[in-house]
Motif scaffolding. Structure first.
Motif: not given
Lengths: 264, 325
Positions: B260, B311-312, B315-316
């Motif tokens: 990632t 997810h990272d 990112d959120e």
């Protein structure tokens, strides 16, 4: 409601009322603005307009500055009451309001605390404005004082409730000012504060007659200066007082209802 | 009726759904917070923490699902629940024009306290929080850290069972943050308070006894911070590279390594220290010129989040910020 719960709610109303008073007294600019602006407004408009135009308000025995006196007192009540409620927007922005809303007290007690706080400030300032009354030739008969107090209380509570209703849903102080200019200022202008109902155009007269503040001002004018109220366009003083009381009741009920809605 | 679970769990949330119009903020959220512990609600901005906080503090009404606080149903016993909660909001809920003492008295009155009882409580909590010598000062003259202490004293005045705190260290410098945490630990140890706080700061979450990891309105992990990290059972290889995205693609194509990427950092998972070291040797040999730094690392709570949410974290947060704009 048990006595204990009632006492608790009254205590909440008291503490919120007390906070409004203390905050006002600790903000010098508010004190200066509250007393200085209306007096200046009264002197400038009262003297200037009185000598420049015929507003339909003046007669040989009543000068314009005297006619404008009750209108200025209404302005003091309106602006103090409304400005006191701006703090609702600020309180919500900083989180203070949320802190009050999570307390185990009825929402009605919260609304009453805030409304009575603003109303007290408005009443006290209006009473201070009685000092220059005699200078303007306003007779202010002492026997009319209870009526004056009654209408001041009703108008102050009603107008603070109106400000509360507007502020409750507002996201920003700027938005509140915009509403004030668009709605609240005309409410004052079209109450008979600056010109009489009798002298206005017919369409304007209709609007003025629909404005509940008009009737409160008529009672105030009668209490301060009975000679000025010899007009046929208004209902009798008891009816005017009743309309003012009904308007106040409606606005307070609406303010309490809105506080019970959970949108914060 | 208080069941055995409610005694152990001071707050229990079951199947809670909350919508803002067409937007679903909480998606059948179920979680619990243990009595007498410091529990954290960890998630990026926009994960649903604030919505849950509004529900727990009774500022918003339940739409679907159930919440019990100290064995009382939030749907039916809001007034009694309010008496059991002490709330510290993210924004300072103090009147800066009033003195510390006046703020505390104001709060006491809202909670039905008065007279000698109120004064005793003010003395007790202002001493416990170390603000007793500042009672006569207006709040605007106090530092951010002291204001936070006054807020906590205010929230504890009516002796609540649960102290709910929404991002309590927001805007505080690291020293004040450290002091505040020491205070919270003391409160838990000496006063047996259940403290529940929401945070998006990993280092803060690390100090909690237990954590609930929340993402897009659903729970993606629960447990103590160490348990959650250990449960991952992985060792990380972290690489810093100027062309991180391109390097990650090469790792996938040439070494079949799934990674990632976040900014200029690449994160690879491996099962043990030995395999991690072997991986480092292999990557360095093949792509050494493209790498700024490479090394092994113990997973953090952020890694737990990545593993559980898929997810990272950043990112959120970026997605939420963009949505707000």
């Amino acid at each position: 409601m048990s006595t204990q719960v009632l006492q608790h709610n009254l205590m909440a109303t008291y503490t919120l009322w007390w906070r409004e008073i203390v905050r006002f007294l600790r903000q010098r600019t508010r004190i200066i603005g509250a007393f200085g602006s209306p007096v200046m407004f009264w002197l400038l408009i009262g003297s200037g307009v009185g000598h420049s135009f015929n507003s339909g308000a003046t007669t040989e025995s009543v000068s314009y500055i005297r006619y404008f006196y009750p209108g200025t007192m209404l302005m003091i009540v309106l602006f103090t009451a409304i400005f006191a409620t701006i703090s609702i927007i600020e309180d919500r922005q900083v989180g203070f309001l949320q802190g009050v809303l999570v307390a185990p007290v009825s929402r009605a007690s919260i609304a009453w605390g805030k409304i009575l706080g603003g109303a007290t400030l408005a009443i006290v300032q209006a009473l201070v404005f009685l000092i220059p009354a005699r200078l303007a030739g306003v007779p202010m008969p002492l026997e009319q004082l209870p009526l004056l107090l009654a209408v001041l209380v009703l108008l102050s509570i009603g107008l603070t409730a109106l400000g509360y209703i507007i502020a409750w849903r507002m996201e920003s102080v700027q938005g509140f000012h915009a509403i004030m200019n668009l709605f609240l200022l005309p409410l004052w202008l079209l109450s008979g504060a600056l010109f009489t109902l009798d002298g206005a155009f017919s369409w304007l007269r209709w609007i003025m007659q629909l404005n509940p503040v008009t009737y409160g001002l008529q009672v105030m004018r009668y209490a301060l200066d009975p000679d000025q109220t010899l007009t046929t366009s208004y209902p009798s003083i008891p009816v005017c007082l009743l309309i003012t009381a009904a308007g106040t009741l409606l606005l307070v009920a609406l303010a309490v209802w809105m506080t019970r809605q959970e949108k914060v | 009726m208080v069941n055995s679970r409610a005694v152990r769990d001071v707050i229990s949330v079951s199947g809670v759904v909350y919508n803002y119009g067409a937007t679903r903020a909480l998606q059948g959220l179920s979680l619990s917070f243990a009595q007498g512990k410091i529990s954290g609600l960890l998630g990026p901005n926009g994960s649903g923490k604030s919505t849950l906080f509004k529900l727990l503090t009774t500022l918003a009404s339940l739409q679907e699902g159930e919440i019990t606080i100290s064995g009382l149903s939030l749907r039916e016993e809001r007034a009694r629940i309010r008496q059991k909660l002490g709330v510290v909001f993210q924004s300072p809920a103090l009147d800066k024009k009033l003195t510390v003492l006046e703020n505390l008295r104001h709060q006491g009155h809202l909670y039905g306290l008065r007279g000698a009882d109120l004064e005793q409580r003010i003395t007790r909590w202002s001493k416990t929080l170390g603000v007793n010598e500042r009672l006569g000062e207006t709040v605007e003259k106090l530092s951010g850290g002291l204001q936070r202490r006054v807020e906590i004293a205010k929230a504890l005045l009516h002796d609540p069972e649960v102290l709910l705190m929404d991002e309590p260290t927001n805007g505080l410098d690291p020293i004040v943050r450290h002091e505040l945490w020491r205070t919270l630990k003391q409160l838990q140890a000496n006063e047996a308070k259940s403290i529940i706080l929401s945070t998006h700061l990993m280092e803060e979450a690390q100090q909690c006894d237990s954590l609930v990891l929340i993402d897009k309105g659903r729970v993606v992990g629960t447990g103590s911070p160490d348990e959650m990290v250990d449960a991952l059972g992985i060792v990380l290889v972290r690489i810093e590279a100027l062309t991180a995205n391109s390097l990650a693609e090469k790792l996938q194509q040439e070494l079949n390594l799934k990674s990632t990427v976040s900014e200029n950092r690449i994160r690879l998972e491996t099962s043990s220290l030995a395999s991690g070291q072997a991986l480092i040797a292999q990557i360095t040999e093949k792509f050494g010129t493209e790498i700024q730094s490479i090394g092994l690392a113990k997973p953090t709570l952020e890694d737990v989040y990545v593993a559980r949410a898929g997810h990272d974290w950043r990112d959120e947060e970026e997605r939420t910020t963009a949505k707000k704009k």
